[in-house]
Write an enzyme that holds these catalytic residues in place. Structure first.
Site, PDB file in Angstrom:
ATOM      1  N   ASP A 168       0.846  -0.994   0.217  1.00 58.01           N
ATOM      2  CA  ASP A 168       0.162   0.076   0.194  1.00 58.01           C
ATOM      3  C   ASP A 168       0.647   0.988   0.550  1.00 58.01           C
ATOM      4  O   ASP A 168       2.026   0.840  -0.297  1.00 58.01           O
ATOM      5  CB  ASP A 168      -0.774  -0.477   0.970  1.00 58.01           C
ATOM      6  CG  ASP A 168      -0.209   0.500   2.922  1.00 58.01           C
ATOM      7  OD1 ASP A 168       1.513   0.321   2.987  1.00 58.01           O
ATOM      8  OD2 ASP A 168      -1.097   0.545   4.171  1.00 58.01           O
ATOM      9  N   HIS A 169       0.247   2.569   0.695  1.00 64.79           N
ATOM     10  CA  HIS A 169       0.791   3.507   0.137  1.00 64.79           C
ATOM     11  C   HIS A 169       2.662   3.846   1.124  1.00 64.79           C
ATOM     12  O   HIS A 169       4.018   4.012   1.117  1.00 64.79           O
ATOM     13  CB  HIS A 169       0.340   5.544   0.278  1.00 64.79           C
ATOM     14  CG  HIS A 169      -0.470   4.967   1.576  1.00 64.79           C
ATOM     15  ND1 HIS A 169      -2.128   3.582   0.975  1.00 64.79           N
ATOM     16  CD2 HIS A 169      -1.111   5.482   2.802  1.00 64.79           C
ATOM     17  CE1 HIS A 169      -2.360   4.594   2.565  1.00 64.79           C
ATOM     18  NE2 HIS A 169      -2.093   4.762   3.307  1.00 64.79           N
ATOM     19  N   CYS A 189       3.853  -2.939   4.045  1.00 62.35           N
ATOM     20  CA  CYS A 189       2.321  -1.752   4.413  1.00 62.35           C
ATOM     21  C   CYS A 189       3.208  -0.841   5.974  1.00 62.35           C
ATOM     22  O   CYS A 189       4.406  -1.604   5.608  1.00 62.35           O
ATOM     23  CB  CYS A 189       0.727  -2.146   4.764  1.00 62.35           C
ATOM     24  SG  CYS A 189       0.579  -3.238   6.166  1.00 62.35           S
ATOM     25  N   THR A 216       3.403  -1.187   9.090  1.00 65.59           N
ATOM     26  CA  THR A 216       4.218  -2.056   9.694  1.00 65.59           C
ATOM     27  C   THR A 216       3.919  -3.118   9.547  1.00 65.59           C
ATOM     28  O   THR A 216       4.349  -3.770  10.234  1.00 65.59           O
ATOM     29  CB  THR A 216       2.636  -1.926  10.604  1.00 65.59           C
ATOM     30  OG1 THR A 216       1.325  -2.658  10.612  1.00 65.59           O
ATOM     31  CG2 THR A 216       2.267  -0.867  11.140  1.00 65.59           C
ATOM     32  N   HIS A 260      10.730 -23.613   8.503  1.00 65.08           N
ATOM     33  CA  HIS A 260       9.993 -24.108  10.143  1.00 65.08           C
ATOM     34  C   HIS A 260       8.360 -23.636   9.610  1.00 65.08           C
ATOM     35  O   HIS A 260       7.512 -24.922   9.381  1.00 65.08           O
ATOM     36  CB  HIS A 260       9.872 -22.829  12.167  1.00 65.08           C
ATOM     37  CG  HIS A 260      11.097 -23.445  12.726  1.00 65.08           C
ATOM     38  ND1 HIS A 260      10.921 -23.287  14.277  1.00 65.08           N
ATOM     39  CD2 HIS A 260      12.041 -23.545  12.318  1.00 65.08           C
ATOM     40  CE1 HIS A 260      12.373 -24.149  14.349  1.00 65.08           C
ATOM     41  NE2 HIS A 260      13.271 -23.981  12.992  1.00 65.08           N
ATOM     42  N   ARG A 289      11.010 -31.502   8.527  1.00 63.32           N
ATOM     43  CA  ARG A 289       9.964 -32.442   9.710  1.00 63.32           C
ATOM     44  C   ARG A 289       8.782 -31.350  10.553  1.00 63.32           C
ATOM     45  O   ARG A 289       8.246 -31.740  11.289  1.00 63.32           O
ATOM     46  CB  ARG A 289      11.279 -32.666  10.872  1.00 63.32           C
ATOM     47  CG  ARG A 289      12.185 -31.021  11.520  1.00 63.32           C
ATOM     48  CD  ARG A 289      13.473 -31.023  12.125  1.00 63.32           C
ATOM     49  NE  ARG A 289      13.375 -29.862  12.334  1.00 63.32           N
ATOM     50  CZ  ARG A 289      13.837 -28.741  13.191  1.00 63.32           C
ATOM     51  NH1 ARG A 289      12.888 -29.363  14.115  1.00 63.32           N
ATOM     52  NH2 ARG A 289      14.623 -27.477  13.597  1.00 63.32           N
ATOM     53  N   HIS A 290       9.302 -29.870  10.104  1.00 63.65           N
ATOM     54  CA  HIS A 290       7.821 -29.642  10.750  1.00 63.65           C
ATOM     55  C   HIS A 290       5.884 -30.133   9.799  1.00 63.65           C
ATOM     56  O   HIS A 290       5.501 -28.676  10.327  1.00 63.65           O
ATOM     57  CB  HIS A 290       8.056 -27.567  10.720  1.00 63.65           C
ATOM     58  CG  HIS A 290       9.382 -27.269  11.082  1.00 63.65           C
ATOM     59  ND1 HIS A 290       8.918 -27.599  12.702  1.00 63.65           N
ATOM     60  CD2 HIS A 290      10.671 -27.584  11.471  1.00 63.65           C
ATOM     61  CE1 HIS A 290      10.064 -26.953  13.205  1.00 63.65           C
ATOM     62  NE2 HIS A 290      10.865 -27.308  12.196  1.00 63.65           N
TER      63      HIS A 290
HETATM   64  C1  RB5 Z   1      -2.144   3.064   6.129  1.00 67.27           C
HETATM   65  O1  RB5 Z   1      -1.789   3.902   7.018  1.00 67.27           O
HETATM   66  C2  RB5 Z   1      -1.654   1.807   7.553  1.00 67.27           C
HETATM   67  O2  RB5 Z   1      -3.183   1.660   8.134  1.00 67.27           O
HETATM   68  C3  RB5 Z   1      -1.069   0.746   6.712  1.00 67.27           C
HETATM   69  O3  RB5 Z   1      -0.191   1.216   5.839  1.00 67.27           O
HETATM   70  C4  RB5 Z   1      -0.620  -0.751   7.659  1.00 67.27           C
HETATM   71  O4  RB5 Z   1       0.471   0.192   8.641  1.00 67.27           O
HETATM   72  C5  RB5 Z   1      -1.714  -1.078   8.319  1.00 67.27           C
HETATM   73  O5  RB5 Z   1      -1.690  -2.236   8.979  1.00 67.27           O
END
Ligand code: RB5
Length: 148
Positions: A8-9, A65, A67, A98, A131-132
């Site tokens: 995403d952005h 994304c 995070t 794993h 093995r997993h």
């Molecule tokens: C977008 O602002 C943000 O929520 C997205 O990139 C991501 O971190 C969501 O989990």
């Protein structure tokens, strides 16, 4: 080796860095977008990459994304996808060894460019350890049970 990559952005900049790295090192990939920092919805890109990975000819997918959390959740809703949110070389290696991850998720706002390259290299160099398999079979069973 061929990679399907999408973001995403919030992951756009890191995706651009990685695709430049792939170009420089002649690593084959397809870029499923997004193609700018304009705001988009991460589930759309998690789904695109996940579907591409299942349809082949990709060896694995990379979703990014802000995070890595939202897009990994979205990718994991596609049956057959094992998307792993990884944040260093060790988690990248273990995701392959794993969990037999077929998608790795990165955080564009939480992972440095240098670490992202190390993560991708570590993942590519690792091998699944059968093995997993018993645990993966149990994951498949959960998918069947809930038909997701
Ligand atoms: C977008 O602002 C943000 O929520 C997205 O990139 C991501 O971190 C969501 O989990």
């Amino acid at each position: 080796m061929k990679i399907a990559i999408g973001s995403d952005h919030g992951g756009y900049e890191l995706k651009t860095y990685l695709t430049s790295y792939f170009d420089k090192h002649e690593i084959d990939y397809d870029d499923f977008g997004t193609h700018s920092t304009d705001s988009v919805d991460y589930p759309d890109y998690g789904k695109k990459v996940a579907e591409a990975v299942l349809a082949k000819p990709y060896d694995f997918g990379i979703v990014i994304c802000g995070t890595g959390i939202g897009i990994s959740i979205a990718a994991n809703k596609v049956k057959g996808i094992r998307a792993a949110l990884v944040y260093n070389q060790e988690t990248a290696r273990l995701a392959k060894q794993h969990n037999h991850a077929n998608v790795i998720a990165l955080g564009g706002r939480t992972t440095t460019q240098e670490m992202a390259v190390k993560i991708v290299e570590a993942f590519m160099e690792s091998t699944y350890e059968p093995r997993h398999q018993k645990r993966l079979d149990k994951i498949n069973k959960i998918e069947e049970e809930y038909d997701v």
